[in-house]
Write an enzyme that holds these catalytic residues in place. Structure first.
Site, short mmCIF file in Angstrom:
data_model
loop_
_atom_site.label_atom_id
_atom_site.label_comp_id
_atom_site.label_asym_id
_atom_site.label_seq_id
_atom_site.Cartn_x
_atom_site.Cartn_y
_atom_site.Cartn_z
N SER A 1 0.68 -1.53 -0.07
CA SER A 1 -0.15 0.33 0.28
C SER A 1 0.86 1.38 -0.16
O SER A 1 0.71 2.90 0.00
CB SER A 1 -1.45 -0.19 0.98
OG SER A 1 -0.22 0.10 2.46
N HIS B 1 -5.84 -3.17 -2.96
CA HIS B 1 -5.63 -2.37 -4.14
C HIS B 1 -5.00 -2.99 -4.69
O HIS B 1 -5.09 -2.05 -5.77
CB HIS B 1 -3.38 -1.45 -3.12
CG HIS B 1 -4.03 -0.49 -2.07
ND1 HIS B 1 -4.29 0.99 -2.51
CD2 HIS B 1 -3.63 -1.08 -0.97
CE1 HIS B 1 -4.47 0.65 -0.82
NE2 HIS B 1 -4.37 0.07 -0.02
N LYS C 1 -11.81 1.65 -2.26
CA LYS C 1 -10.46 1.79 -3.01
C LYS C 1 -11.38 1.65 -4.22
O LYS C 1 -11.99 2.47 -4.33
CB LYS C 1 -9.20 0.56 -2.92
CG LYS C 1 -9.11 0.61 -1.24
CD LYS C 1 -7.76 0.08 -0.71
CE LYS C 1 -7.34 -0.01 0.81
NZ LYS C 1 -7.91 0.97 1.44
C1 LIG Z 1 -3.66 -3.64 1.59
C2 LIG Z 1 -4.59 -3.31 3.40
N1 LIG Z 1 -5.70 -4.26 3.66
C3 LIG Z 1 -6.22 -3.02 4.03
C4 LIG Z 1 -6.90 -2.08 4.45
C5 LIG Z 1 -8.02 -1.58 5.46
O1 LIG Z 1 -9.14 -1.65 4.65
P1 LIG Z 1 -10.26 -0.87 4.89
O2 LIG Z 1 -10.53 0.48 5.11
O3 LIG Z 1 -11.94 -1.60 4.59
O4 LIG Z 1 -10.41 -0.95 6.56
C6 LIG Z 1 -5.76 -1.08 3.76
C7 LIG Z 1 -6.53 -0.08 3.76
O5 LIG Z 1 -7.27 0.56 3.98
C8 LIG Z 1 -4.62 -1.46 2.96
O6 LIG Z 1 -4.24 -0.74 2.43
#
Ligand SMILES: Cc1ncc(COP(=O)(O)O)c(C=O)c1O
Length: 371
Positions: free
Chosen positions: A150, A178, A210
């Site tokens: 990320s 992502h 996203k």
């Molecule tokens: C790689 C990754 N996994 C999980 C999440 C968490 O997802 P959420 O925003 O739906 O809690 C994020 C960012 O928010 C992320 O970048």
């Protein structure tokens, strides 16, 4: 949410969101949510397993599974909760969770709070992972990786991971927050891009906040996996189900992700255009072919300074600093979206080259000031 955002009355070009396909502000998705609110009201009323699970949730789960070619899918309120819930459900005492060192915080927290032991392998280093796995019981182990990292935008060596998981008979999970919607010809994410199937990667977590432009998350996999999670994933069981309108919005988003492949094509051409011109300017970009394009700045002060200078020129790029990224690797996390046009990228590049000139003069000024 779109190519532009307004902050305290001023409009900026937005290069900081995860709205990769430009769907977050799409009126068709908003309309789907509005109709669902008119039908269901706003609240789901309870957890999924009580009376919170509506036909909108059910259809979304079915449509996601069908799109990804898995037996089933299960919704979670957020990606954070999905990761915590999945890892905690699967890992028993004496089990091991193997994680790439740069995995997202929610995966690391899932590993830390599990009843097993978390072991991190050096970023993308399969041989190191193989060594670390020696002597661990594969039937009690889980290998977990981000699909697209990320803060760096690079991707996991998924083929090699799938091969290692198959060889060692270990469960493999990907967090494709992502990648889903963005990568692969059909937008099915890193698994599709790597030419793998869901038999190779049996646990896929995807988010809906996203590329889908909505909110929430899901896990896709076999019937047995989903049944197990329904019984064991505490962040699924013990929480109020998301509003049905969010499920309806995500269903509308899924239709657009499938039908409007031009969004992915346009995004990919913007990524190429940006990288080509940024490299020509001598910018220190990371090795990323995804919409996440980190510009490495080193120390936090420099990242903040460049971010502020960009803001003065009407460009919004939030600086990312430790502890989110390792010490000494503060960066501007530039994220591109199908909502952008080439002219927006030109404006970003021109602002960056101006900042770079100021930055160079600041840096060459420094020793003189110290003298
Ligand atoms: C790689 C990754 N996994 C999980 C999440 C968490 O997802 P959420 O925003 O739906 O809690 C994020 C960012 O928010 C992320 O970048």
């Amino acid at each position: 949410m779109g190519a532009e955002i307004e902050i305290e009355g001023r409009t900026y070009l937005n290069f900081s969101s995860n709205d990769y396909l430009g769907l977050a502000g799409d009126p068709r998705i908003a309309d789907a949510a509005i109709s669902a609110i008119q039908r269901y009201g706003i609240g789901s009323g309870s957890a999924h397993l009580i009376v919170g699970h509506t036909d909108e949730h059910q259809r979304l789960e079915q449509e996601l599974a069908q799109w990804l070619g898995t037996e089933r899918a299960l919704l979670f309120s957020t990606g954070y909760m999905a990761n915590m819930g999945i890892i905690n459900a699967l890992i028993e005492p004496k089990g091991h969770v193997f994680e790439d060192a740069l995995n997202h915080a929610s995966l690391l927290d899932g590993g830390l709070l599990s009843r097993g032991r978390m072991i991190r392998w050096p970023h993308r280093d399969i041989e190191a992972l193989r060594q670390l796995m020696q002597g661990c019981d594969p039937s009690r182990s889980l290998i977990v990786t981000d699909g697209v990292f990320s803060m760096d935008g690079d991707t996991a060596p998924l083929k090699a991971l799938a091969e290692l998981a198959r060889e060692t008979q270990t469960l493999l999970m990907i967090d494709d927050a992502h990648g889903i919607g963005v990568l692969g010809a059909q937008g099915r994410g890193c698994v599709e891009q790597a030419g793998l199937t869901f038999h190779d990667v049996p646990i896929i977590m995807g988010t809906l906040g996203k590329a889908f432009g909505v909110f929430g998350a899901f896990v896709a996999g076999s019937d047995t996996l989903i049944d197990f999670l329904v019984q064991r994933a505490r962040t699924y069981i013990y929480t109020t189900a998301p509003p049905p309108a969010l499920a309806a919005a995500a269903r509308a988003a899924l239709r657009l992700v499938v039908e409007e492949s031009w969004r992915r094509d346009h995004l990919m051409s913007l990524i190429k255009y940006f990288r080509h011109n940024a490299t020509a300017l001598g910018l220190a970009l990371g090795a990323s072919e995804t919409p996440i394009q980190p510009l490495l700045c080193g120390d936090s002060r420099r990242a903040l300074m460049i971010s502020r200078q960009l803001a003065q020129q009407g460009i919004w790029v939030t600086p990312i600093r430790p502890p989110t990224v390792p010490e000494g690797s503060a960066r501007l996390r530039i994220s591109l979206s199908a909502a952008h046009q080439k002219e927006h990228i030109d404006q970003l590049l021109s602002a960056l080259s101006q900042c770079l000139r100021v930055d160079e003069s600041v840096q060459t000024d420094k020793p003189r000031q110290q003298e």
